[in-house]
Design an enzyme around this catalytic site. Structure first.
Site, PDB file in Angstrom:
ATOM      1  N   ASP A 100      46.279  50.794 -26.114  1.00  0.00           N
ATOM      2  CA  ASP A 100      47.391  50.030 -25.546  1.00  0.00           C
ATOM      3  C   ASP A 100      48.729  50.654 -25.931  1.00  0.00           C
ATOM      4  O   ASP A 100      49.763  50.289 -25.367  1.00  0.00           O
ATOM      5  CB  ASP A 100      47.364  48.605 -26.129  1.00  0.00           C
ATOM      6  CG  ASP A 100      47.016  47.561 -25.085  1.00  0.00           C
ATOM      7  OD1 ASP A 100      47.087  47.861 -23.888  1.00  0.00           O
ATOM      8  OD2 ASP A 100      46.678  46.437 -25.496  1.00  0.00           O
ATOM      9  N   GLN A 119      43.100  41.866 -26.135  1.00  0.00           N
ATOM     10  CA  GLN A 119      43.787  41.280 -24.984  1.00  0.00           C
ATOM     11  C   GLN A 119      44.836  40.266 -25.444  1.00  0.00           C
ATOM     12  O   GLN A 119      44.551  39.404 -26.281  1.00  0.00           O
ATOM     13  CB  GLN A 119      42.739  40.611 -24.069  1.00  0.00           C
ATOM     14  CG  GLN A 119      43.290  40.050 -22.774  1.00  0.00           C
ATOM     15  CD  GLN A 119      43.756  41.128 -21.805  1.00  0.00           C
ATOM     16  OE1 GLN A 119      43.268  42.252 -21.806  1.00  0.00           O
ATOM     17  NE2 GLN A 119      44.709  40.780 -20.961  1.00  0.00           N
ATOM     18  N   LYS A 140      38.652  45.354 -16.394  1.00  0.00           N
ATOM     19  CA  LYS A 140      38.652  46.494 -17.308  1.00  0.00           C
ATOM     20  C   LYS A 140      37.224  46.958 -17.560  1.00  0.00           C
ATOM     21  O   LYS A 140      36.944  48.163 -17.544  1.00  0.00           O
ATOM     22  CB  LYS A 140      39.349  46.121 -18.627  1.00  0.00           C
ATOM     23  CG  LYS A 140      40.848  46.057 -18.505  1.00  0.00           C
ATOM     24  CD  LYS A 140      41.530  45.424 -19.706  1.00  0.00           C
ATOM     25  CE  LYS A 140      43.037  45.295 -19.446  1.00  0.00           C
ATOM     26  NZ  LYS A 140      43.746  44.455 -20.433  1.00  0.00           N
TER      27      LYS A 140
HETATM   28  N1  GUN Z   1      47.642  41.235 -21.307  1.00  0.00           N
HETATM   29  C1  GUN Z   1      48.239  41.525 -20.128  1.00  0.00           C
HETATM   30  N2  GUN Z   1      48.453  42.850 -20.038  1.00  0.00           N
HETATM   31  C2  GUN Z   1      47.992  43.404 -21.177  1.00  0.00           C
HETATM   32  C3  GUN Z   1      47.934  44.733 -21.672  1.00  0.00           C
HETATM   33  O1  GUN Z   1      48.349  45.697 -21.050  1.00  0.00           O
HETATM   34  N3  GUN Z   1      47.382  44.889 -22.903  1.00  0.00           N
HETATM   35  C4  GUN Z   1      46.924  43.858 -23.635  1.00  0.00           C
HETATM   36  N4  GUN Z   1      46.398  44.108 -24.826  1.00  0.00           N
HETATM   37  N5  GUN Z   1      46.958  42.600 -23.205  1.00  0.00           N
HETATM   38  C5  GUN Z   1      47.497  42.382 -21.984  1.00  0.00           C
END
Ligand code: GUN
Length: 292
Positions: A122, A99, A55
């Protein structure tokens, strides 16, 4: 019959990131605005570390500012909440992502509820779920957004007259993707573990979105000839000799013989999610600056 067209999410995601980078450069040039994404990682979960690194790299490649906050696994709720509150107030930060999964002693719902809904890239805050359900401008979860971008690429933006079946009713994928399909004028059914005669439901669908997390559970003979199949599943299965491999919720080998177009796993929906996170950060920055 010829095999289905492969929907190349990896190539399409690269194209989307390229378009976002151009728009970000335009925002900086015309408005002095640099979208900023803050990612919060608590603990040392190896998969999460890989995601967070990707990311950060892709955020910077798109010309945005990336702020990473790594906290130890034993961080208490008050410390994490204070960080989110600080990021909410930071004008350089337009998007906040915590996350998941969090360590067991922290309550994810409680943390998500603290994020400013306008910075919730998100799309997990109930305010964004409510806005989406009401048909109002919302920040939409990244995986559903990725599914819709791939569908739009295949079929165009208007899905009038198409029957869509969504397999799975999670708040992260199934429910929001169903809402988006309705907004795109599809006729939508949501199926789940309690659905009777799932095979028949599948066979009626012109569009099948599989998000149930069960490896290869949908065989080719459940698929309507010519249907577009979007496989959200990412399941790790035993490949023998101590190795594993990734498979989707759809049995690709049989489905590819029947479908009109299908996403592979890996390389289908997966690569779209970070591109959509960047898209959401750009959208959030524009809205916060009054430019949307
Ligand atoms: N962990 C795995 N995929 C995601 C996601 O799309 N968002 C978040 N916040 N955590 C994750």
């Amino acid at each position: 019959m010829t095999d289905a067209r492969l929907i190349d999410g990896k190539a399409f995601a690269a194209e989307v990131r390229g378009r976002i980078a151009v728009e970000v450069a335009g925002l900086a040039r015309d408005h002095g605005l640099v979208p900023g994404l803050a990612v919060v990682l608590v603990g040392e979960d190896p998969a999460s570390q890989v995601y967070v690194r990707s990311k950060g790299v892709q955020t910077r490649e798109a010309g945005m500012a990336s702020f990473e906050h790594r906290l130890p696994a034993d961080t208490d709720a008050a410390t994490l909440h204070a960080l989110v509150t600080r990021l909410n107030a930071d004008p350089m930060v337009h998007g906040i992502l915590v996350q998941l999964p969090l360590p067991d002693h922290l309550d994810a719902q409680q943390v998500i509820a603290l994020i400013d809904p306008d910075k919730d890239v998100d799309g997990l805050h109930v305010v964004n779920a409510g806005r989406l359900a009401a048909g109002l401008p919302a920040l939409v979860p990244c995986t559903p957004l990725g599914c819709m971008m791939l569908l739009e690429h295949e079929l165009g933006a208007d899905l009038s007259g198409r029957r869509a079946l969504v397999l799975g009713r999670s708040s992260l994928v199934g429910r929001p993707v169903a809402q988006l399909l309705v907004h795109a004028n599809a006729t939508v059914t949501i199926a789940h573990s309690r659905t009777r005669d799932l095979a028949e439901e599948c066979r009626r669908a012109d569009i099948l979105v599989a998000a149930i997390g069960r490896p290869q559970m949908i065989p080719g003979d459940w698929i309507r000839p010519g249907a577009v199949v979007i496989d959200v599943g990412i399941n790790r299965v035993d490949a023998g000799e101590g190795k594993t491999r990734l498979v989707g919720d759809v049995d690709f080998a049989s489905a590819v013989k029947v479908a009109g177009a299908i996403t592979p796993v890996p390389g289908g929906v997966g690569p779209m999610t970070i591109a959509c996170l960047l898209q959401n950060t750009l959208t959030a920055a524009r809205r916060q600056a009054g430019l949307a």
